[in-house]
Design a protein around this motif. Structure first.
Motif, PDB file in Angstrom:
ATOM      1  N   GLU A 117      21.965 -14.937  13.682  1.00  0.00           N
ATOM      2  CA  GLU A 117      21.180 -16.029  13.105  1.00  0.00           C
ATOM      3  C   GLU A 117      20.576 -15.631  11.762  1.00  0.00           C
ATOM      4  O   GLU A 117      20.536 -16.421  10.828  1.00  0.00           O
ATOM      5  N   ARG A 118      20.115 -14.380  11.654  1.00  0.00           N
ATOM      6  CA  ARG A 118      19.541 -13.886  10.399  1.00  0.00           C
ATOM      7  C   ARG A 118      20.608 -13.856   9.304  1.00  0.00           C
ATOM      8  O   ARG A 118      20.364 -14.251   8.168  1.00  0.00           O
ATOM      9  N   ALA A 119      21.817 -13.392   9.644  1.00  0.00           N
ATOM     10  CA  ALA A 119      22.907 -13.350   8.673  1.00  0.00           C
ATOM     11  C   ALA A 119      23.287 -14.760   8.232  1.00  0.00           C
ATOM     12  O   ALA A 119      23.569 -14.988   7.045  1.00  0.00           O
ATOM     13  N   LEU A 120      23.272 -15.694   9.153  1.00  0.00           N
ATOM     14  CA  LEU A 120      23.590 -17.081   8.810  1.00  0.00           C
ATOM     15  C   LEU A 120      22.536 -17.648   7.868  1.00  0.00           C
ATOM     16  O   LEU A 120      22.866 -18.338   6.897  1.00  0.00           O
ATOM     17  N   GLN A 121      21.271 -17.338   8.128  1.00  0.00           N
ATOM     18  CA  GLN A 121      20.208 -17.802   7.240  1.00  0.00           C
ATOM     19  C   GLN A 121      20.347 -17.196   5.845  1.00  0.00           C
ATOM     20  O   GLN A 121      20.111 -17.876   4.840  1.00  0.00           O
ATOM     21  N   GLU A 122      20.723 -15.933   5.770  1.00  0.00           N
ATOM     22  CA  GLU A 122      20.955 -15.284   4.466  1.00  0.00           C
ATOM     23  C   GLU A 122      22.096 -15.969   3.718  1.00  0.00           C
ATOM     24  O   GLU A 122      22.026 -16.160   2.513  1.00  0.00           O
ATOM     25  N   GLU A 123      23.157 -16.307   4.451  1.00  0.00           N
ATOM     26  CA  GLU A 123      24.291 -16.985   3.821  1.00  0.00           C
ATOM     27  C   GLU A 123      23.888 -18.351   3.294  1.00  0.00           C
ATOM     28  O   GLU A 123      24.327 -18.767   2.236  1.00  0.00           O
ATOM     29  N   LEU A 124      23.063 -19.064   4.057  1.00  0.00           N
ATOM     30  CA  LEU A 124      22.662 -20.412   3.649  1.00  0.00           C
ATOM     31  C   LEU A 124      21.748 -20.410   2.426  1.00  0.00           C
ATOM     32  O   LEU A 124      21.649 -21.423   1.749  1.00  0.00           O
TER      33      LEU A 124
END
Length: 127
Positions: A117-124
């Motif tokens: 989830e943290r990686a997805l937030q960074e990507e967004l």
């Protein structure tokens, strides 16, 4: 006639919107065990396990599948995802060992989920 039809449609829409706002219970551990050894596992797991911060919205289900020839198989699901499975013997020492393994497996899953989830937030952030 038009008024009663309008009233019926209004009440139907109102009841649907009320159902959509029903509270949802999360952060629970469900017991679907069938034997004494399975219940002992569930009780030990539920007493020892604490949801990590930020993961209290998940549910855990402990399922026991029994086979007269092979014993019991325990499966632990987090939100319909199998995160741990093992064969269970009825000895207390084995149950305690399996509980420790299961807690570690579930915590590793939660850590992986948080990192994802943290990686997805960074990507967004880049969009």
């Amino acid at each position: 006639m038009k008024i009663s039809l309008f009233l019926f449609l209004f009440l139907l829409a109102f009841s649907v919107s009320l159902r959509a706002q029903e509270p949802v219970l999360t952060g629970l551990i469900f017991d679907q065990t069938k034997t004494k050894a399975g219940r002992d596992f569930y009780e030990a797991f539920s007493l020892s396990f604490e949801f990590p911060s930020g993961m209290e919205d998940k549910n855990i289900v402990i399922v026991e599948l029994t086979d007269p020839r092979w014993g019991s198989q325990l499966q632990i699901y987090v939100e319909d995802i199998l995160v741990y499975a093992t064969m269970l013997k009825p000895r207390l020492e084995d149950i305690e060992e399996k509980v420790d393994e299961a807690i570690n497996a579930v915590l590793r899953y939660f850590i992986w989920q948080a990192e994802k989830e943290r990686a997805l937030q960074e990507e967004l952030k880049f969009f």
